[in-house]
Design an enzyme around this catalytic site. Sequence first.
Site, short mmCIF file in Angstrom:
data_model
loop_
_atom_site.label_atom_id
_atom_site.label_comp_id
_atom_site.label_asym_id
_atom_site.label_seq_id
_atom_site.Cartn_x
_atom_site.Cartn_y
_atom_site.Cartn_z
N ASP A 1 -4.31 -8.02 -6.48
CA ASP A 1 -3.55 -8.04 -5.34
C ASP A 1 -3.10 -6.69 -4.46
O ASP A 1 -2.42 -6.67 -3.63
CB ASP A 1 -2.29 -8.68 -6.22
N GLU B 1 -0.90 2.71 -18.88
CA GLU B 1 -1.75 3.81 -17.95
C GLU B 1 -1.25 5.23 -18.87
O GLU B 1 -2.39 6.02 -19.40
CB GLU B 1 -1.25 4.05 -16.64
#
Length: 253
Positions: A117, A203
Amino acid sequence: PIIYAITPTYSRPVQKAELTRLANTFRQVARLHWILVEDSAGVTELVSRFAAGLNRGGGPPCTHLHVLTPRRYKRPGQPRATEQRNAGLAWIRQRYQHAKGPPTPPTPGVLFFADDDNTYSLELFQEMRTTRKVSVWPVGLVGGRRYERPVVEKGKVVGWYTGWRAGRPFAIDMAGFAVSLQVILSNPKAVFRRHGSQPGMQESDFLRQITTMEELEPKASNCTKVLVWHTRTEKVNLANEPKYHTDSVRIEV
Ligand code: UGA
Ligand code: MN
């Protein structure tokens, strides 16, 4: 170097639109290999047709994989797409795993994690292609601010400009870094993990396994340009969908 883009994707009304938009970006990038990983028990017809269409003409070469997220992880507050990104990593590692023999020369390649997205500028790919180990850059529209970015001094990353969970060791979105194939192959155990499952820590946890802040290579003019945006697509209003199929034809959306 070749660029591998790993994209987790899941079935929802906007899926084909998102994938179409992403393909239109990727088809303009030379030497890009798209690893599309469905969050599903098997590959779906929609994505299979889509991937075959790309491979038939003009599209980026696409490898289509799938792995289902266990249901207990499909909850708010749980990190998303952990299993899918790991499936992409495993596919790459397997591809470069050579039978015992003389060591092969280093493979030039770069890998990054491209959610379906987000919005990616073409410049971003020029920047990441020169990644030696791990490169980083700003991400727009994320962290409750217009952008987040690595703070750079004398060409080195020394900290993070962010408005969200500033204590993260690497305060960076998935869209904000790329890793060389060499680093992926020489750290065969580095994977995404759910442990702790603190939002926004995937992350950092991954990067901690493969690099240090001192080692990071700032891109996008010392991290002063936004070349990727963490856009999110509005949920579609389907309030007027008929309960039963009433159109005279079946149309894939
Ligand atoms: C933020 C980060 O940008 C993501 O990289 C991170 O995975 C995510 O948070 C997280 O919470 O773990 P956000 O926009 O909130 O992203 O997440 P989505 O865009 O909804 O999902 C990230 C990717 O995973 C997308 O490519 C999406 O298609 C995929 N996804 C999402 C699945 O494969 N399965 C799901 O159930 C949900
Ligand atoms: Mn997103």
